[in-house]
Design a protein around this motif. Sequence first.
Motif, mmCIF file in Angstrom:
data_model
loop_
_atom_site.group_PDB
_atom_site.id
_atom_site.type_symbol
_atom_site.label_atom_id
_atom_site.label_comp_id
_atom_site.label_asym_id
_atom_site.label_seq_id
_atom_site.Cartn_x
_atom_site.Cartn_y
_atom_site.Cartn_z
ATOM 1 N N ASN A 8 0.805 -1.243 0.000
ATOM 2 C CA ASN A 8 0.000 0.000 0.000
ATOM 3 C C ASN A 8 0.828 1.279 0.000
ATOM 4 O O ASN A 8 0.289 2.369 0.096
ATOM 5 C CB ASN A 8 -0.989 0.036 1.180
ATOM 6 C CG ASN A 8 -2.012 -1.067 1.043
ATOM 7 O OD1 ASN A 8 -2.445 -1.385 -0.074
ATOM 8 N ND2 ASN A 8 -2.378 -1.683 2.154
ATOM 9 N N LYS A 9 2.159 1.140 -0.102
ATOM 10 C CA LYS A 9 2.981 2.350 -0.191
ATOM 11 C C LYS A 9 3.381 2.583 -1.636
ATOM 12 O O LYS A 9 3.849 1.662 -2.302
ATOM 13 C CB LYS A 9 4.241 2.188 0.668
ATOM 14 C CG LYS A 9 4.031 2.570 2.109
ATOM 15 C CD LYS A 9 5.374 2.670 2.813
ATOM 16 C CE LYS A 9 5.178 2.593 4.316
ATOM 17 N NZ LYS A 9 6.090 1.670 4.954
ATOM 18 N N PRO A 10 3.222 3.816 -2.141
ATOM 19 C CA PRO A 10 3.568 4.063 -3.540
ATOM 20 C C PRO A 10 5.088 4.102 -3.764
ATOM 21 O O PRO A 10 5.840 4.596 -2.919
ATOM 22 C CB PRO A 10 2.948 5.434 -3.815
ATOM 23 C CG PRO A 10 2.825 6.078 -2.491
ATOM 24 C CD PRO A 10 2.655 5.008 -1.475
ATOM 25 N N ILE A 11 5.493 3.522 -4.887
ATOM 26 C CA ILE A 11 6.910 3.573 -5.282
ATOM 27 C C ILE A 11 6.952 4.003 -6.742
ATOM 28 O O ILE A 11 6.215 3.465 -7.574
ATOM 29 C CB ILE A 11 7.580 2.198 -5.122
ATOM 30 C CG1 ILE A 11 7.777 1.862 -3.650
ATOM 31 C CG2 ILE A 11 8.920 2.147 -5.855
ATOM 32 C CD1 ILE A 11 8.283 0.461 -3.415
ATOM 33 N N LEU A 70 0.384 -1.258 -10.495
ATOM 34 C CA LEU A 70 0.581 -2.605 -9.958
ATOM 35 C C LEU A 70 0.511 -2.574 -8.425
ATOM 36 O O LEU A 70 1.135 -1.730 -7.786
ATOM 37 C CB LEU A 70 1.963 -3.123 -10.405
ATOM 38 C CG LEU A 70 2.419 -4.479 -9.877
ATOM 39 C CD1 LEU A 70 1.637 -5.602 -10.543
ATOM 40 C CD2 LEU A 70 3.904 -4.674 -10.121
ATOM 41 N N ARG A 71 -0.282 -3.462 -7.853
ATOM 42 C CA ARG A 71 -0.391 -3.499 -6.380
ATOM 43 C C ARG A 71 0.163 -4.825 -5.871
ATOM 44 O O ARG A 71 -0.355 -5.889 -6.197
ATOM 45 C CB ARG A 71 -1.834 -3.301 -5.942
ATOM 46 C CG ARG A 71 -2.440 -1.977 -6.408
ATOM 47 C CD ARG A 71 -3.790 -1.730 -5.774
ATOM 48 N NE ARG A 71 -3.644 -1.178 -4.438
ATOM 49 C CZ ARG A 71 -3.624 0.136 -4.187
ATOM 50 N NH1 ARG A 71 -3.748 0.998 -5.157
ATOM 51 N NH2 ARG A 71 -3.484 0.570 -2.953
ATOM 52 N N VAL A 72 1.224 -4.732 -5.087
ATOM 53 C CA VAL A 72 1.941 -5.914 -4.617
ATOM 54 C C VAL A 72 1.882 -5.991 -3.100
ATOM 55 O O VAL A 72 1.951 -4.959 -2.422
ATOM 56 C CB VAL A 72 3.433 -5.836 -5.048
ATOM 57 C CG1 VAL A 72 4.187 -7.075 -4.621
ATOM 58 C CG2 VAL A 72 3.538 -5.636 -6.536
ATOM 59 N N HIS A 73 1.760 -7.192 -2.570
ATOM 60 C CA HIS A 73 1.848 -7.384 -1.123
ATOM 61 C C HIS A 73 2.931 -8.393 -0.797
ATOM 62 O O HIS A 73 2.973 -9.471 -1.380
ATOM 63 C CB HIS A 73 0.506 -7.871 -0.562
ATOM 64 C CG HIS A 73 -0.570 -6.852 -0.722
ATOM 65 N ND1 HIS A 73 -0.755 -5.835 0.171
ATOM 66 C CD2 HIS A 73 -1.504 -6.684 -1.706
ATOM 67 C CE1 HIS A 73 -1.764 -5.080 -0.236
ATOM 68 N NE2 HIS A 73 -2.225 -5.566 -1.375
ATOM 69 N N THR A 74 3.820 -8.018 0.088
ATOM 70 C CA THR A 74 4.868 -8.952 0.494
ATOM 71 C C THR A 74 4.698 -9.374 1.952
ATOM 72 O O THR A 74 5.454 -10.178 2.453
ATOM 73 C CB THR A 74 6.267 -8.312 0.351
ATOM 74 O OG1 THR A 74 6.366 -7.232 1.278
ATOM 75 C CG2 THR A 74 6.512 -7.807 -1.041
ATOM 76 N N LYS A 75 3.716 -8.796 2.615
ATOM 77 C CA LYS A 75 3.587 -9.087 4.038
ATOM 78 C C LYS A 75 2.205 -9.579 4.435
ATOM 79 O O LYS A 75 1.936 -9.723 5.620
ATOM 80 C CB LYS A 75 3.903 -7.816 4.844
ATOM 81 C CG LYS A 75 5.393 -7.522 4.911
ATOM 82 C CD LYS A 75 5.641 -6.269 5.705
ATOM 83 C CE LYS A 75 7.102 -5.899 5.727
ATOM 84 N NZ LYS A 75 7.289 -4.512 6.116
ATOM 85 N N SER A 76 1.318 -9.799 3.464
ATOM 86 C CA SER A 76 -0.024 -10.234 3.827
ATOM 87 C C SER A 76 0.045 -11.640 4.421
ATOM 88 O O SER A 76 0.995 -12.382 4.191
ATOM 89 C CB SER A 76 -0.943 -10.223 2.614
ATOM 90 O OG SER A 76 -0.529 -11.209 1.706
#
Lengths: 493, 149
Positions: A8-11, A70-76
Amino acid sequence: MVTIYVNNKPIICKDKELLIKVLKENDIFIPHFCYHESLGADGNCRMCLVEIEGSKRPQIACDTFVYDGLRVHTKSESILETNKDILELELLSHPVDCPTCDQAGECSLQNYYMEYGLYDSRVSVAKNKKDKALDLGSNIMLDQERCVLCMRCVRFCSDITKTDELVVMGRGNDSYITTTPFMRLSNPYAMNVIDLCPVGALTSKDFRFKQRVWFLDSTQSICHACSKNCSIFIDHNAQKNQNDHVHRFRPRVNTMVNGHFICDEGRLSYKKANETRKNDFIMKSRISTYESILKHTKKLLQSENAIALVSASLSVEQMLLVKELSEMYLFDVYYDYKEDEKFGDDFLKSSIKESNLYTAKLLDFKLVDKPYEESLISKSLILNFNSEFISKPRPIEMIEFLTHEGKFERSSSIFTYEYFHNDMGLLINSDGVISSYKKSSKVKSEKFTLLKILNDLLDESYTNESIYEKYKELFFKNIPYSKIMKQSQRLGL
Amino acid sequence: MSGYTFSAENLKEIDKLLKRYPSKEALTLPILWMVQNDLGYLSNIALREASKILDMPTSHFYSVASFYTMFKFKKSEKVFVELCKSLSCELNNSDELYEYLKTRDDIELVRVECLGSCGSSPMCAINGKYHENLNIKKLDTILGDKDAL
């Protein structure tokens, strides 16, 4: 440029960039074994799975290219569960011999287990047995049981050195890395596979069982084995009641010079740092004190007709102070260098073995040739700044500034100074790139630096920075010192 | 040691296959078969010759060949038995055959994946020839007649 959202943080990043690269560049923790910046993606380890909104299943970050939004989750929760499962598979047949493994402390498996694992083993059947302590050649030992088959080493030998010594044999659970039958691992860059190996499968014969990595201090430095000036880490420490000891050189990533690698000869040149002179000042073959030899030298410089020979491996600052000294006492400065065509190649090895030849030329020092031999006849004092090309044509006063054992221990006066591993400075490589090497803050110096000795001879108090700044406009295209301390800079040829 | 040369017929076949496939990696298996059919095993010298012909590293051929059960790296005079370990054969007691075959030292035994003969399980291939609906007695007879193999 596109914007992606990670947790959820923009890069903001380049379009169509590899996702894992973006994550790593933004310091977002992403576990992986097979991906490596220098080798690219292979997609075999599955450790870098991430959750992507809109995709049914987890996707590997090393085969996903970014696009806008693109929305990525690495900690869900679900992806952490997936990562844990993959790690459990990687560790199924692992011997868990961390107490005797040299990789412990810098091992991806260990790190990821602490991050994702922390489970008890569920394996009730016997683990797969494979070969251990295999000597592959080139100082490299292989433990097949610790291997996660990421194939970084295989890809290094096929893509980078193009020597194809390593190969994956067998299938599935029984596959293992080995050398191609009838071959040994033998190329001048082979030991890089030790750094590439994310686990303890490939270890250095030279380093194994010597030190625990968490007891080592790392200092950013530059390899002095040739004029390529590869960036390195010096890993060193001082054992109880002992002097600081250098245990290994490791490549330090520097895209302007050496990328991710160094050659084996440079890597093993750390041994020279442990063979430096003891801290003594010698005058007329007797152990003397710094003050008396300093006085002696000043007196000689004033009365005698001097000539100087410098090693083309001295740092920029050291050479500048030699130049100052030569202008004060009006003597000529010569340099010499060795060219080894057999050593050089078009990758990271330069045939010129001196690491700062560029500066010697830049400061208009003269190359040793016939005029040097001829002018020696009329001279009555030779100053040698650590050059190994020094010769003594006849009994003549000689003052040497040395880091290692010299040729004329019995007949010259000697200042011992700190070798590069305990000093700081700037070097310019054969491609005209200026880089800095640093001094460890943890090591107590026992010797004087050459800069301090030269300052005392000049009655000046230059620092590395001030002497460089004095000449930066004249020789170094006005590049500020602080900029070089941060990153290598191109001077151009 | 003398070198290895591919027969004119095989070289012609290689040329033909090169045109058929988009990449030369596709020729790996055909070329491995050529060598094994010729020598009975994959010799290092032959693999090096193959790597020259296809301009691929020898390591590639070793890697691919070792993936499969049917390629051999050593010359053997023994009878080569490939015993199926897949489901149908397993259900029809191929384990019993395996235990029996293990005791014989005149054969080279490999357990392989399905050979596509499930209807007549348990089965094995002896020197490449299928033998079906097996039991220990039948196997014993087949292996006893060395000339017929």
